[in-house]
Structures are given as structure tokens and as C-alpha cells.
Design a protein around this motif. Structure first.
Motif, PDB file in Angstrom:
ATOM      1  N   ASP A 116       0.696  -1.211   0.135  1.00  0.00           N
ATOM      2  CA  ASP A 116       0.073  -0.019   0.088  1.00  0.00           C
ATOM      3  C   ASP A 116       0.945   0.999   0.045  1.00  0.00           C
ATOM      4  O   ASP A 116       1.630   1.604   0.969  1.00  0.00           O
ATOM      5  CB  ASP A 116      -0.822   0.095   1.098  1.00  0.00           C
ATOM      6  N   ASP A 117       0.901   2.046  -1.152  1.00  0.00           N
ATOM      7  CA  ASP A 117       1.871   3.049  -1.077  1.00  0.00           C
ATOM      8  C   ASP A 117       1.087   4.435  -0.697  1.00  0.00           C
ATOM      9  O   ASP A 117       1.519   5.558  -0.566  1.00  0.00           O
ATOM     10  CB  ASP A 117       2.286   3.257  -2.508  1.00  0.00           C
ATOM     11  N   HIS A 118      -0.203   4.163  -0.131  1.00  0.00           N
ATOM     12  CA  HIS A 118      -1.067   5.532   0.373  1.00  0.00           C
ATOM     13  C   HIS A 118      -0.894   6.599  -0.558  1.00  0.00           C
ATOM     14  O   HIS A 118      -0.891   7.577   0.062  1.00  0.00           O
ATOM     15  CB  HIS A 118      -0.356   5.681   1.880  1.00  0.00           C
ATOM     16  N   GLY A 119      -0.702   6.294  -1.926  1.00  0.00           N
ATOM     17  CA  GLY A 119      -1.068   7.601  -2.938  1.00  0.00           C
ATOM     18  C   GLY A 119       0.486   8.058  -3.050  1.00  0.00           C
ATOM     19  O   GLY A 119       0.588   8.944  -4.017  1.00  0.00           O
ATOM     20  N   PHE A 120       1.470   7.476  -2.683  1.00  0.00           N
ATOM     21  CA  PHE A 120       3.014   8.207  -2.809  1.00  0.00           C
ATOM     22  C   PHE A 120       3.257   7.601  -4.072  1.00  0.00           C
ATOM     23  O   PHE A 120       3.059   6.574  -4.322  1.00  0.00           O
ATOM     24  CB  PHE A 120       3.762   7.767  -1.647  1.00  0.00           C
ATOM     25  N   VAL A 121       4.285   8.430  -4.869  1.00  0.00           N
ATOM     26  CA  VAL A 121       4.920   7.892  -5.919  1.00  0.00           C
ATOM     27  C   VAL A 121       6.411   7.374  -5.403  1.00  0.00           C
ATOM     28  O   VAL A 121       7.081   8.382  -4.926  1.00  0.00           O
ATOM     29  CB  VAL A 121       5.235   8.833  -7.130  1.00  0.00           C
ATOM     30  N   VAL A 122       6.719   6.268  -5.247  1.00  0.00           N
ATOM     31  CA  VAL A 122       7.828   5.782  -4.379  1.00  0.00           C
ATOM     32  C   VAL A 122       9.016   5.430  -5.502  1.00  0.00           C
ATOM     33  O   VAL A 122       8.617   4.872  -6.686  1.00  0.00           O
ATOM     34  CB  VAL A 122       7.352   4.274  -3.814  1.00  0.00           C
ATOM     35  N   ASP A 123      10.021   6.015  -5.027  1.00  0.00           N
ATOM     36  CA  ASP A 123      11.159   6.025  -6.144  1.00  0.00           C
ATOM     37  C   ASP A 123      12.577   5.413  -5.624  1.00  0.00           C
ATOM     38  O   ASP A 123      13.351   5.284  -6.223  1.00  0.00           O
ATOM     39  CB  ASP A 123      11.745   7.451  -6.732  1.00  0.00           C
ATOM     40  N   GLU A 124      12.443   5.196  -4.190  1.00  0.00           N
ATOM     41  CA  GLU A 124      13.589   4.485  -3.413  1.00  0.00           C
ATOM     42  C   GLU A 124      12.903   3.827  -2.385  1.00  0.00           C
ATOM     43  O   GLU A 124      12.056   4.319  -1.542  1.00  0.00           O
ATOM     44  CB  GLU A 124      14.673   5.344  -3.218  1.00  0.00           C
ATOM     45  N   VAL A 125      13.448   2.474  -1.956  1.00  0.00           N
ATOM     46  CA  VAL A 125      13.255   1.819  -0.699  1.00  0.00           C
ATOM     47  C   VAL A 125      14.600   1.586  -0.118  1.00  0.00           C
ATOM     48  O   VAL A 125      15.561   1.052  -0.782  1.00  0.00           O
ATOM     49  CB  VAL A 125      12.428   0.520  -1.244  1.00  0.00           C
ATOM     50  N   GLU A 126      14.596   1.796   1.145  1.00  0.00           N
ATOM     51  CA  GLU A 126      15.741   1.373   1.897  1.00  0.00           C
ATOM     52  C   GLU A 126      15.498   0.041   2.774  1.00  0.00           C
ATOM     53  O   GLU A 126      14.433   0.172   3.536  1.00  0.00           O
ATOM     54  CB  GLU A 126      16.366   2.390   2.688  1.00  0.00           C
ATOM     55  N   VAL A 127      16.104  -1.052   2.753  1.00  0.00           N
ATOM     56  CA  VAL A 127      15.989  -2.209   3.570  1.00  0.00           C
ATOM     57  C   VAL A 127      17.169  -2.583   4.335  1.00  0.00           C
ATOM     58  O   VAL A 127      18.356  -2.261   3.500  1.00  0.00           O
ATOM     59  CB  VAL A 127      15.676  -3.463   2.749  1.00  0.00           C
TER      60      VAL A 127
END
Length: 139
Positions: A116-127
Motif C-alpha cells: 500500500d503506497d498510500h498515494g505516494f510515488v515511490v522512487d527508492e526503498v531502503e532495506v
């Protein structure tokens, strides 16, 4: 005049080639996951006199140009690396702070598609994987 690979990289990013920029970029290339203090030490060994502020300014400029990636592990100063644009992750030793790269387990960028991105445009993820490195396990 012979143009180095570092100079080519800087010019391709529309950045002026300066001694501090070359020194910082090459320091991070040689010592991935370094903090600013370590980069400063390597840059000073190469250039002689260079100010703390100059190194911080160069780190910011190179990060802004996409030539460096800044990571901020919990409880640690910001670290810098040359590996950019592939959304890889990191494993960090809880005892000594050693950091290593970890490729995404399921491909190039599947983490960018969260449940669920909550409407964000995700461009990077940190794990970040936390644990104990082999050297600390042996100690």
C-alpha cells in the motif's frame, strides 16, 4: 591532456572538475560506505589542505548529481557509496558497524511496489539487515 575516468564521470554529470571533487569521488570509490570524516581523511592525504566544509559541500553536490548514494544507518553517521541507481540494500554488523551491499532478493526494483503506497510515488526503498559479521561472530 589525459582525462581520467573520474573526470569523465564528473563532466557527464555536468559538474566542473576540481581537485576536491576528484579526491572525494575516488575516496568513496575506494572505500564504499565511508562517513564524511573518513572521506575527509583520504581527501586530505591526496590534496593536503582541504576544509571540512569543502568535503561536505562536495559530498552534497555529488549526491545531488546522482554520483553518490547517501545512506543513514540508525545510530551511525551518514555513509556514502558509488553504487547508485539499482535500489540495493545493506547488511550492518551491530557490534563493529561493518556494512556490506545486499542485492534485492527478487530482482531490480520489486520493493518499489509495496502492499500500500498510500498515494505516494515511490522512487527508492531502503532495506537494512542487521546482524553480526563473521569477524565479530568469531571473536
Amino acid at each position: 591532456m589525459h582525462q581520467t575516468d573520474t573526470e569523465t564521470v564528473l563532466r557527464a554529470a555536468s559538474l566542473r572538475v576540481t581537485g576536491p571533487r576528484v579526491a572525494v569521488l575516488e575516496a568513496v570509490e575506494a572505500h564504499p560506505h565511508s562517513d564524511a570524516a573518513a572521506v575527509l581523511q583520504v581527501a586530505r592525504a591526496r590534496l593536503g589542505a582541504v576544509s571540512n566544509q569543502a568535503v561536505y559541500d562536495v559530498l552534497n553536490a555529488l549526491t545531488g548529481a546522482g554520483l553518490l548514494r547517501r545512506i543513514e544507518p540508525e545510530g551511525s553517521p551518514a555513509r556514502y557509496e558509488r553504487r547508485v541507481g539499482d535500489n540495493h540494500h545493506h547488511v550492518i554488523c551491530r557490534r563493529c558497524g561493518a556494512i556490506s551491499d545486499v542485492d534485492c532478493a527478487t530482482g531490480d526494483t520489486p520493493c518499489l511496489e509495496g502492499s500500500d503506497d498510500h498515494g505516494f510515488v515511490v522512487d527508492e526503498v531502503e532495506v537494512t539487515y542487521w546482524g553480526m559479521c563473521p569477524a565479530c561472530q568469531a571473536a
